[in-house]
Motif scaffolding. Structure first.
Motif, PDB file in Angstrom:
ATOM      1  N   ALA A   6      44.766  44.203 -42.025  1.00  0.00           N
ATOM      2  CA  ALA A   6      43.433  44.259 -41.397  1.00  0.00           C
ATOM      3  C   ALA A   6      43.336  43.471 -40.096  1.00  0.00           C
ATOM      4  CB  ALA A   6      42.479  43.858 -42.441  1.00  0.00           C
ATOM      5  N   ALA A   7      43.830  42.263 -40.112  1.00  0.00           N
ATOM      6  CA  ALA A   7      43.783  41.419 -39.133  1.00  0.00           C
ATOM      7  C   ALA A   7      44.679  41.798 -37.828  1.00  0.00           C
ATOM      8  CB  ALA A   7      44.372  40.017 -39.424  1.00  0.00           C
ATOM      9  N   ALA A   8      45.639  42.485 -38.203  1.00  0.00           N
ATOM     10  CA  ALA A   8      46.726  43.078 -37.251  1.00  0.00           C
ATOM     11  C   ALA A   8      45.914  44.461 -36.599  1.00  0.00           C
ATOM     12  CB  ALA A   8      47.806  43.523 -37.638  1.00  0.00           C
ATOM     13  N   LYS A   9      45.255  45.010 -37.407  1.00  0.00           N
ATOM     14  CA  LYS A   9      44.461  46.399 -36.820  1.00  0.00           C
ATOM     15  C   LYS A   9      43.315  45.859 -36.093  1.00  0.00           C
ATOM     16  CE  LYS A   9      41.757  50.229 -38.413  1.00  0.00           C
ATOM     17  NZ  LYS A   9      41.172  50.989 -39.778  1.00  0.00           N
ATOM     18  N   LYS A  10      42.680  44.712 -36.480  1.00  0.00           N
ATOM     19  CA  LYS A  10      41.352  44.156 -35.414  1.00  0.00           C
ATOM     20  C   LYS A  10      42.092  43.523 -34.062  1.00  0.00           C
ATOM     21  CE  LYS A  10      37.678  40.919 -35.894  1.00  0.00           C
ATOM     22  NZ  LYS A  10      37.123  39.894 -36.647  1.00  0.00           N
ATOM     23  N   ALA A  11      43.182  42.948 -34.261  1.00  0.00           N
ATOM     24  CA  ALA A  11      43.629  42.123 -33.264  1.00  0.00           C
ATOM     25  C   ALA A  11      44.060  43.312 -32.043  1.00  0.00           C
ATOM     26  CB  ALA A  11      45.069  41.616 -33.484  1.00  0.00           C
ATOM     27  N   LEU A  16      42.925  46.633 -26.815  1.00  0.00           N
ATOM     28  CA  LEU A  16      42.570  47.671 -26.207  1.00  0.00           C
ATOM     29  C   LEU A  16      41.267  47.478 -25.344  1.00  0.00           C
ATOM     30  CD1 LEU A  16      42.926  50.519 -28.947  1.00  0.00           C
ATOM     31  CD2 LEU A  16      44.381  50.014 -27.017  1.00  0.00           C
ATOM     32  N   ARG A  17      40.433  46.696 -25.922  1.00  0.00           N
ATOM     33  CA  ARG A  17      39.106  46.154 -25.087  1.00  0.00           C
ATOM     34  C   ARG A  17      39.497  45.236 -23.990  1.00  0.00           C
ATOM     35  NH1 ARG A  17      36.021  41.526 -27.832  1.00  0.00           N
ATOM     36  NH2 ARG A  17      37.822  40.448 -26.713  1.00  0.00           N
ATOM     37  N   ASP A  18      40.642  44.238 -24.203  1.00  0.00           N
ATOM     38  CA  ASP A  18      40.712  43.514 -23.065  1.00  0.00           C
ATOM     39  C   ASP A  18      41.435  44.267 -22.101  1.00  0.00           C
ATOM     40  OD1 ASP A  18      39.694  41.483 -24.490  1.00  0.00           O
ATOM     41  OD2 ASP A  18      41.801  40.809 -25.068  1.00  0.00           O
ATOM     42  N   LEU A  21      38.598  45.756 -20.037  1.00  0.00           N
ATOM     43  CA  LEU A  21      37.652  44.727 -19.161  1.00  0.00           C
ATOM     44  C   LEU A  21      38.569  44.320 -18.072  1.00  0.00           C
ATOM     45  CD1 LEU A  21      36.323  42.397 -22.257  1.00  0.00           C
ATOM     46  CD2 LEU A  21      35.222  44.199 -20.675  1.00  0.00           C
ATOM     47  N   ASP A  22      40.005  44.247 -18.248  1.00  0.00           N
ATOM     48  CA  ASP A  22      40.911  44.141 -17.120  1.00  0.00           C
ATOM     49  C   ASP A  22      40.715  44.942 -15.877  1.00  0.00           C
ATOM     50  OD1 ASP A  22      41.621  41.639 -18.313  1.00  0.00           O
ATOM     51  OD2 ASP A  22      43.438  42.358 -19.031  1.00  0.00           O
ATOM     52  N   ALA A  23      40.410  46.262 -16.380  1.00  0.00           N
ATOM     53  CA  ALA A  23      40.453  47.293 -15.441  1.00  0.00           C
ATOM     54  C   ALA A  23      38.925  47.582 -14.665  1.00  0.00           C
ATOM     55  CB  ALA A  23      41.079  48.748 -16.057  1.00  0.00           C
ATOM     56  N   ASN A  24      38.209  46.476 -15.226  1.00  0.00           N
ATOM     57  CA  ASN A  24      36.831  46.566 -14.702  1.00  0.00           C
ATOM     58  C   ASN A  24      35.992  48.000 -15.068  1.00  0.00           C
ATOM     59  OD1 ASN A  24      36.755  43.859 -13.595  1.00  0.00           O
ATOM     60  ND2 ASN A  24      38.051  44.728 -11.953  1.00  0.00           N
ATOM     61  N   LEU A  25      36.226  48.516 -16.425  1.00  0.00           N
ATOM     62  CA  LEU A  25      35.765  49.536 -16.728  1.00  0.00           C
ATOM     63  C   LEU A  25      34.746  49.369 -17.954  1.00  0.00           C
ATOM     64  CD1 LEU A  25      38.760  52.042 -16.889  1.00  0.00           C
ATOM     65  CD2 LEU A  25      36.947  52.020 -15.154  1.00  0.00           C
ATOM     66  N   SER A  26      33.603  50.060 -17.756  1.00  0.00           N
ATOM     67  CA  SER A  26      32.762  49.828 -18.927  1.00  0.00           C
ATOM     68  C   SER A  26      33.113  51.037 -19.855  1.00  0.00           C
ATOM     69  CB  SER A  26      31.266  50.336 -18.675  1.00  0.00           C
ATOM     70  OG  SER A  26      31.170  51.589 -18.057  1.00  0.00           O
ATOM     71  N   GLY A  27      32.510  50.993 -21.048  1.00  0.00           N
ATOM     72  CA  GLY A  27      32.949  52.041 -22.152  1.00  0.00           C
ATOM     73  C   GLY A  27      32.620  53.426 -21.470  1.00  0.00           C
ATOM     74  N   ARG A  28      31.505  53.692 -20.991  1.00  0.00           N
ATOM     75  CA  ARG A  28      31.089  55.070 -20.421  1.00  0.00           C
ATOM     76  C   ARG A  28      32.231  55.244 -19.542  1.00  0.00           C
ATOM     77  NH1 ARG A  28      26.476  56.765 -22.263  1.00  0.00           N
ATOM     78  NH2 ARG A  28      25.088  55.165 -23.297  1.00  0.00           N
ATOM     79  N   GLU A  29      32.360  54.345 -18.495  1.00  0.00           N
ATOM     80  CA  GLU A  29      33.414  54.793 -17.221  1.00  0.00           C
ATOM     81  C   GLU A  29      34.663  55.211 -18.026  1.00  0.00           C
ATOM     82  OE1 GLU A  29      31.898  52.170 -13.658  1.00  0.00           O
ATOM     83  OE2 GLU A  29      33.047  51.089 -15.318  1.00  0.00           O
ATOM     84  N   LEU A  30      35.345  54.484 -18.956  1.00  0.00           N
ATOM     85  CA  LEU A  30      36.506  54.852 -19.614  1.00  0.00           C
ATOM     86  C   LEU A  30      36.396  56.249 -20.343  1.00  0.00           C
ATOM     87  CD1 LEU A  30      39.600  54.219 -20.608  1.00  0.00           C
ATOM     88  CD2 LEU A  30      38.526  53.041 -22.440  1.00  0.00           C
ATOM     89  N   LYS A  40      33.774  56.792 -29.667  1.00  0.00           N
ATOM     90  CA  LYS A  40      35.174  56.495 -30.097  1.00  0.00           C
ATOM     91  C   LYS A  40      35.821  55.549 -29.787  1.00  0.00           C
ATOM     92  CE  LYS A  40      39.904  58.976 -30.532  1.00  0.00           C
ATOM     93  NZ  LYS A  40      40.374  60.218 -30.363  1.00  0.00           N
ATOM     94  N   ILE A  41      35.373  55.310 -28.355  1.00  0.00           N
ATOM     95  CA  ILE A  41      35.972  53.989 -27.699  1.00  0.00           C
ATOM     96  C   ILE A  41      35.290  52.770 -28.387  1.00  0.00           C
ATOM     97  CG2 ILE A  41      35.974  52.510 -25.523  1.00  0.00           C
ATOM     98  CD1 ILE A  41      35.914  55.334 -23.760  1.00  0.00           C
ATOM     99  N   SER A  42      34.233  52.889 -28.825  1.00  0.00           N
ATOM    100  CA  SER A  42      33.850  51.577 -29.611  1.00  0.00           C
ATOM    101  C   SER A  42      34.363  51.526 -30.809  1.00  0.00           C
ATOM    102  CB  SER A  42      32.255  51.720 -29.823  1.00  0.00           C
ATOM    103  OG  SER A  42      31.701  50.889 -30.479  1.00  0.00           O
ATOM    104  N   ARG A  43      34.514  52.580 -31.541  1.00  0.00           N
ATOM    105  CA  ARG A  43      35.060  52.456 -32.772  1.00  0.00           C
ATOM    106  C   ARG A  43      36.554  52.192 -32.791  1.00  0.00           C
ATOM    107  NH1 ARG A  43      32.872  57.570 -33.453  1.00  0.00           N
ATOM    108  NH2 ARG A  43      34.516  58.700 -33.310  1.00  0.00           N
ATOM    109  N   LEU A  44      37.332  52.394 -31.864  1.00  0.00           N
ATOM    110  CA  LEU A  44      38.687  51.908 -31.782  1.00  0.00           C
ATOM    111  C   LEU A  44      38.587  50.699 -31.095  1.00  0.00           C
ATOM    112  CD1 LEU A  44      40.354  54.804 -29.351  1.00  0.00           C
ATOM    113  CD2 LEU A  44      40.646  54.241 -31.930  1.00  0.00           C
ATOM    114  N   GLU A  45      37.984  49.879 -30.492  1.00  0.00           N
ATOM    115  CA  GLU A  45      37.833  48.485 -30.143  1.00  0.00           C
ATOM    116  C   GLU A  45      37.427  47.662 -31.191  1.00  0.00           C
ATOM    117  OE1 GLU A  45      37.080  48.893 -25.058  1.00  0.00           O
ATOM    118  OE2 GLU A  45      35.488  48.113 -26.616  1.00  0.00           O
TER     119      GLU A  45
END
Length: 287
Positions: A6-11, A16-18, A21-30, A40-45
């Motif tokens: 579970a910890a590996a999945k969360k990490a 993915l979120r990082d 963010l490094d690409a300066n994209l919001s969830g909507r832009e991605l 789906k992006i939110s669920r994956l992150e």
């Protein structure tokens, strides 16, 4: 799912979120760039949904980091292998499960194993193995027809321990309760404890027992097997955890060291085994 899986999945979701963010994209832009839904992006992150390899490719392409695709897919596959459901595994039969492990045992130069509830598989007698596999088959509702053959498959690698060829070395730590959990009945346990007594004298084996009176520095827990420092495997009620992730391997190496420090060896360990063996023998005589 195990805590480690579970910890590996969360990490992975945080990774993915990082990247986003490094690409300066919001969830909507991605979402616009990748063609995924924003939900789906939110669920994956947040690790509420497992990504597919296609998701990884789309994510990295949209964030401008296609060079990360092979690495992330490799990590994803590793996480997927960290948790294996027994019911799915056992559809192939217990013979398959036991046979496929033999090459791993053959190639391992140092096996470190801890068990709290049963004798480590490679040290089991045939009758004890049959009792253990029968109990497992009944629990998971699988046929009993292949138990005998599966027991033979498990025992086919025991010579790696008993032959003492100098190539395969073993360090076992068991809880004292292992000696008292009577798989197969008194006669089976007496035979099993005879084997453990012989094993304690083998030059390629260290067999430690954590006595019940020993002050504990760490709790008793799920059994695990550490194959060199390449793979760790642990079995729970409903599934098996396994991983090659370096940080997990390092954790289990430290864990085994703590358990080993609490164990007694040699003549002291044999005295505990003899005491349990005598108890089973006396029970047979009076029954």
């Amino acid at each position: 799912m195990s805590d480690s899986a579970a910890a590996a999945k969360k990490a992975f979701g945080i990774r993915l979120r990082d990247i986003r963010l490094d690409a300066n994209l919001s969830g909507r832009e991605l979402a616009v760039r990748s063609g995924m839904r924003n939900t789906k992006i939110s669920r994956l992150e947040h690790a509420r949904q497992n990504p597919t390899e296609t998701d990884i490719r789309q994510w990295c392409a949209a964030c401008g980091v296609p060079h990360l695709i092979p690495e992330l897919i490799a990590v994803l596959r590793e996480i997927e292998q960290m948790w294996v459901e027994y019911r799915r595994e056992m559809r192939a039969g217990q013979v398959h499960i036991q046979s496929r492990s033999t090459p791993l045992y053959e190639s391992t130069r140092l096996l470190r194993a801890y068990e709290a509830n049963m004798v480590p598989g490679i040290l089991q007698t045939r009758a004890y193995t049959v009792a253990v596999l029968t109990a497992s088959a009944r629990l998971h509702g699988t046929p009993l027809t292949d138990v005998e053959t599966a027991a033979d498959a498990r025992l086919s690698r025991q010579h790696l321990v008993t032959a003492g060829n100098g190539l395969n070395n073993y360090s076992f730590v068991i809880e004292h309760g292992v000696l008292e959990h009577g798989f197969g009945g008194d006669a089976v346990m007496e035979e099993q404890l005879d084997l453990l007594l012989r094993v304690t004298r083998l030059p390629n084996v260290a067999l430690g027992i954590i006595p019940p009176w020993r002050e504990r520095t760490i709790r008793a827990g799920e059994g695990f097997y550490l194959f060199d420092e390449q793979l760790v495997r642990s079995e729970l009620w409903s599934g098996g955890f396994r991983t090659r992730r370096p940080e997990e391997l390092a954790f289990f190496v430290r864990l085994f060291a703590h358990l080993r420090e609490m164990a007694i060896y040699g003549a002291a360990a044999r005295a505990l085994i003899e005491r349990a063996r005598t108890s089973y023998a006396q029970t047979q005589e009076t029954s």
